[in-house]
Design an enzyme around this catalytic site. Structure first.
Site, PDB file in Angstrom:
ATOM      1  N   ARG A  48       0.844  -1.191   0.000  1.00 40.92           N
ATOM      2  CA  ARG A  48       0.000   0.000   0.000  1.00 40.92           C
ATOM      3  C   ARG A  48       0.883   1.247   0.000  1.00 40.92           C
ATOM      4  O   ARG A  48       1.822   1.354   0.798  1.00 40.92           O
ATOM      5  CB  ARG A  48      -0.918   0.032   1.231  1.00 40.92           C
ATOM      6  CG  ARG A  48      -1.967  -1.077   1.241  1.00 40.92           C
ATOM      7  CD  ARG A  48      -3.010  -0.835   0.185  1.00 40.92           C
ATOM      8  NE  ARG A  48      -4.047  -1.858   0.182  1.00 40.92           N
ATOM      9  CZ  ARG A  48      -4.073  -2.920  -0.618  1.00 40.92           C
ATOM     10  NH1 ARG A  48      -3.076  -3.098  -1.486  1.00 40.92           N
ATOM     11  NH2 ARG A  48      -5.050  -3.786  -0.558  1.00 40.92           N
ATOM     12  N   GLU A  49       0.579   2.177  -0.892  1.00 40.67           N
ATOM     13  CA  GLU A  49       1.256   3.469  -0.938  1.00 40.67           C
ATOM     14  C   GLU A  49       0.299   4.543  -0.446  1.00 40.67           C
ATOM     15  O   GLU A  49      -0.897   4.528  -0.790  1.00 40.67           O
ATOM     16  CB  GLU A  49       1.718   3.786  -2.360  1.00 40.67           C
ATOM     17  CG  GLU A  49       2.769   2.813  -2.883  1.00 40.67           C
ATOM     18  CD  GLU A  49       3.161   3.071  -4.322  1.00 40.67           C
ATOM     19  OE1 GLU A  49       4.049   2.359  -4.816  1.00 40.67           O
ATOM     20  OE2 GLU A  49       2.564   3.974  -4.952  1.00 40.67           O
ATOM     21  N   ARG A  75      -6.839  26.213  -4.116  1.00 36.44           N
ATOM     22  CA  ARG A  75      -6.261  24.889  -3.889  1.00 36.44           C
ATOM     23  C   ARG A  75      -5.853  24.322  -5.235  1.00 36.44           C
ATOM     24  O   ARG A  75      -6.692  23.902  -6.036  1.00 36.44           O
ATOM     25  CB  ARG A  75      -7.264  23.984  -3.191  1.00 36.44           C
ATOM     26  CG  ARG A  75      -7.592  24.407  -1.766  1.00 36.44           C
ATOM     27  CD  ARG A  75      -6.361  24.421  -0.890  1.00 36.44           C
ATOM     28  NE  ARG A  75      -6.673  24.626   0.529  1.00 36.44           N
ATOM     29  CZ  ARG A  75      -5.755  24.741   1.471  1.00 36.44           C
ATOM     30  NH1 ARG A  75      -4.462  24.700   1.153  1.00 36.44           N
ATOM     31  NH2 ARG A  75      -6.108  24.907   2.732  1.00 36.44           N
ATOM     32  N   ALA A  87      -7.975  26.581   9.217  1.00 32.24           N
ATOM     33  CA  ALA A  87      -7.421  25.254   9.449  1.00 32.24           C
ATOM     34  C   ALA A  87      -5.929  25.270   9.175  1.00 32.24           C
ATOM     35  O   ALA A  87      -5.403  26.188   8.544  1.00 32.24           O
ATOM     36  CB  ALA A  87      -8.113  24.215   8.551  1.00 32.24           C
ATOM     37  N   LEU A  89      -1.961  22.666   9.522  1.00 31.74           N
ATOM     38  CA  LEU A  89      -1.228  21.461   9.857  1.00 31.74           C
ATOM     39  C   LEU A  89      -0.811  21.450  11.325  1.00 31.74           C
ATOM     40  O   LEU A  89      -0.598  22.500  11.938  1.00 31.74           O
ATOM     41  CB  LEU A  89       0.034  21.350   9.006  1.00 31.74           C
ATOM     42  CG  LEU A  89      -0.151  21.274   7.494  1.00 31.74           C
ATOM     43  CD1 LEU A  89       1.205  21.359   6.814  1.00 31.74           C
ATOM     44  CD2 LEU A  89      -0.866  19.994   7.112  1.00 31.74           C
ATOM     45  N   GLU A 104      -4.089  28.673  14.465  1.00 32.12           N
ATOM     46  CA  GLU A 104      -4.568  28.792  13.090  1.00 32.12           C
ATOM     47  C   GLU A 104      -5.673  29.840  12.967  1.00 32.12           C
ATOM     48  O   GLU A 104      -5.729  30.587  11.988  1.00 32.12           O
ATOM     49  CB  GLU A 104      -5.056  27.434  12.581  1.00 32.12           C
ATOM     50  CG  GLU A 104      -3.965  26.405  12.406  1.00 32.12           C
ATOM     51  CD  GLU A 104      -2.940  26.781  11.355  1.00 32.12           C
ATOM     52  OE1 GLU A 104      -3.236  27.637  10.494  1.00 32.12           O
ATOM     53  OE2 GLU A 104      -1.821  26.231  11.384  1.00 32.12           O
ATOM     54  N   GLU A 108      -4.924  32.871  10.443  1.00 35.48           N
ATOM     55  CA  GLU A 108      -5.678  32.941   9.202  1.00 35.48           C
ATOM     56  C   GLU A 108      -6.828  33.940   9.248  1.00 35.48           C
ATOM     57  O   GLU A 108      -7.253  34.431   8.192  1.00 35.48           O
ATOM     58  CB  GLU A 108      -6.228  31.563   8.831  1.00 35.48           C
ATOM     59  CG  GLU A 108      -5.146  30.559   8.480  1.00 35.48           C
ATOM     60  CD  GLU A 108      -5.683  29.330   7.781  1.00 35.48           C
ATOM     61  OE1 GLU A 108      -4.863  28.575   7.229  1.00 35.48           O
ATOM     62  OE2 GLU A 108      -6.914  29.122   7.776  1.00 35.48           O
ATOM     63  N   PRO A 126      -8.888   8.052   3.836  1.00 40.95           N
ATOM     64  CA  PRO A 126      -8.171   6.968   4.502  1.00 40.95           C
ATOM     65  C   PRO A 126      -7.556   5.927   3.576  1.00 40.95           C
ATOM     66  O   PRO A 126      -6.708   5.151   4.019  1.00 40.95           O
ATOM     67  CB  PRO A 126      -9.233   6.330   5.407  1.00 40.95           C
ATOM     68  CG  PRO A 126     -10.538   6.747   4.825  1.00 40.95           C
ATOM     69  CD  PRO A 126     -10.309   8.096   4.225  1.00 40.95           C
ATOM     70  N   GLY A 127      -7.948   5.909   2.304  1.00 40.87           N
ATOM     71  CA  GLY A 127      -7.301   5.014   1.367  1.00 40.87           C
ATOM     72  C   GLY A 127      -6.041   5.601   0.763  1.00 40.87           C
ATOM     73  O   GLY A 127      -5.282   4.883   0.100  1.00 40.87           O
ATOM     74  N   GLU A 131      -3.862  11.156   7.196  1.00 42.05           N
ATOM     75  CA  GLU A 131      -4.243  12.434   7.806  1.00 42.05           C
ATOM     76  C   GLU A 131      -5.484  12.296   8.683  1.00 42.05           C
ATOM     77  O   GLU A 131      -6.506  11.753   8.269  1.00 42.05           O
ATOM     78  CB  GLU A 131      -4.532  13.484   6.731  1.00 42.05           C
ATOM     79  CG  GLU A 131      -4.920  14.834   7.327  1.00 42.05           C
ATOM     80  CD  GLU A 131      -5.350  15.846   6.285  1.00 42.05           C
ATOM     81  OE1 GLU A 131      -5.308  17.046   6.579  1.00 42.05           O
ATOM     82  OE2 GLU A 131      -5.720  15.434   5.166  1.00 42.05           O
ATOM     83  N   GLU A 156      -2.211  32.096   1.393  1.00 44.54           N
ATOM     84  CA  GLU A 156      -2.939  32.680   2.516  1.00 44.54           C
ATOM     85  C   GLU A 156      -3.091  34.189   2.387  1.00 44.54           C
ATOM     86  O   GLU A 156      -4.024  34.768   2.938  1.00 44.54           O
ATOM     87  CB  GLU A 156      -2.231  32.338   3.830  1.00 44.54           C
ATOM     88  CG  GLU A 156      -2.311  30.868   4.210  1.00 44.54           C
ATOM     89  CD  GLU A 156      -1.675  30.594   5.550  1.00 44.54           C
ATOM     90  OE1 GLU A 156      -0.998  31.511   6.079  1.00 44.54           O
ATOM     91  OE2 GLU A 156      -1.848  29.487   6.069  1.00 44.54           O
TER      92      GLU A 156
END
Length: 207
Positions: A48-49, A75, A87, A89, A104, A108, A126-127, A131, A156
């Site tokens: 799995r990658e 984006r 939001a 990281l 954040e 922001e 999730p595949g 995150e 930003e």
């Protein structure tokens, strides 16, 4: 075992790690890594990658009129300007989740909040990535003093703020006009929590 009102088990995802036979970093990126695991399942090994991600926080900032703050941001992977929650990281080592969320919101949106709750959390894809995004509810908002405001750069710098009635944001999500996952999850979770008199809110998670 906890049960529902109907007598069945409480619905919930279950943590279960499988043996990783081999782990390789295929590409070390500036923020994310592309990794490859060979995982031992019941019927054999599979490869799995996925994108290794530090995790993120998002903030549903609601004002006294039940308006939610959305920020328009470009984006590039999806070639869209999306309306998103504040939001970011989890890129500060050992930083508490609610502290990251407050940072954040300040960076922001130039806002601070006197009250914080954990609203919900989700795995963004999730595949494809590990995150995990924790979504907070922030209320009793006030402006960050001018002298302490963050200097925004790159994408930003061009973010456009907009206060939207929560009910209008729900309609935009259900109509497919808002597609950022944190916005979709956060807006619907906030509306559902409000409909329950905010009784489902949890204490602001710190780790």
């Amino acid at each position: 075992m906890s049960t529902t009102a109907g007598g069945g088990p409480v619905l919930g995802d279950s943590p279960r790690s499988r043996e990783v036979v081999e782990h390789r970093v295929l590409h070390a990126g500036r923020i994310f890594d592309l990794v490859q695991d060979t995982v031992r399942l019941d019927d054999g090994d599979v490869v799995r990658e996925y994108v290794a991600h530090p995790g993120a926080v998002a903030v549903v900032a609601l004002d006294a009129q039940d308006r939610v703050l959305l920020l328009q941001q470009y984006r590039h992977p999806v070639r869209h300007e999306l309306w998103e929650l504040p939001a970011g990281l989890r890129d500060v080592p050992d930083e508490d989740l609610v502290v990251a969320a407050a940072r954040e919101l300040a960076e922001e949106a130039d806002l601070q909040a006197a009250r914080w709750w954990t609203l919900t959390e989700f795995c963004s894809s999730p595949g494809a990535t590990d995150e995990r995004v924790v979504v907070f509810l922030a209320r009793d908002l006030s402006a960050v003093p001018e002298a302490h405001r963050h200097a925004r750069t790159e994408e930003e710098a061009g973010m456009v703020p907009r206060w939207v009635p929560l009910d209008d944001a729900v309609e935009a999500v259900l109509g497919g006009r808002l597609r950022s996952p944190s916005t979709v999850v956060g807006v619907l979770a906030a509306a559902a929590a409000r409909a329950r008199g905010w009784s489902t809110l949890g204490a602001a998670t710190r780790a």
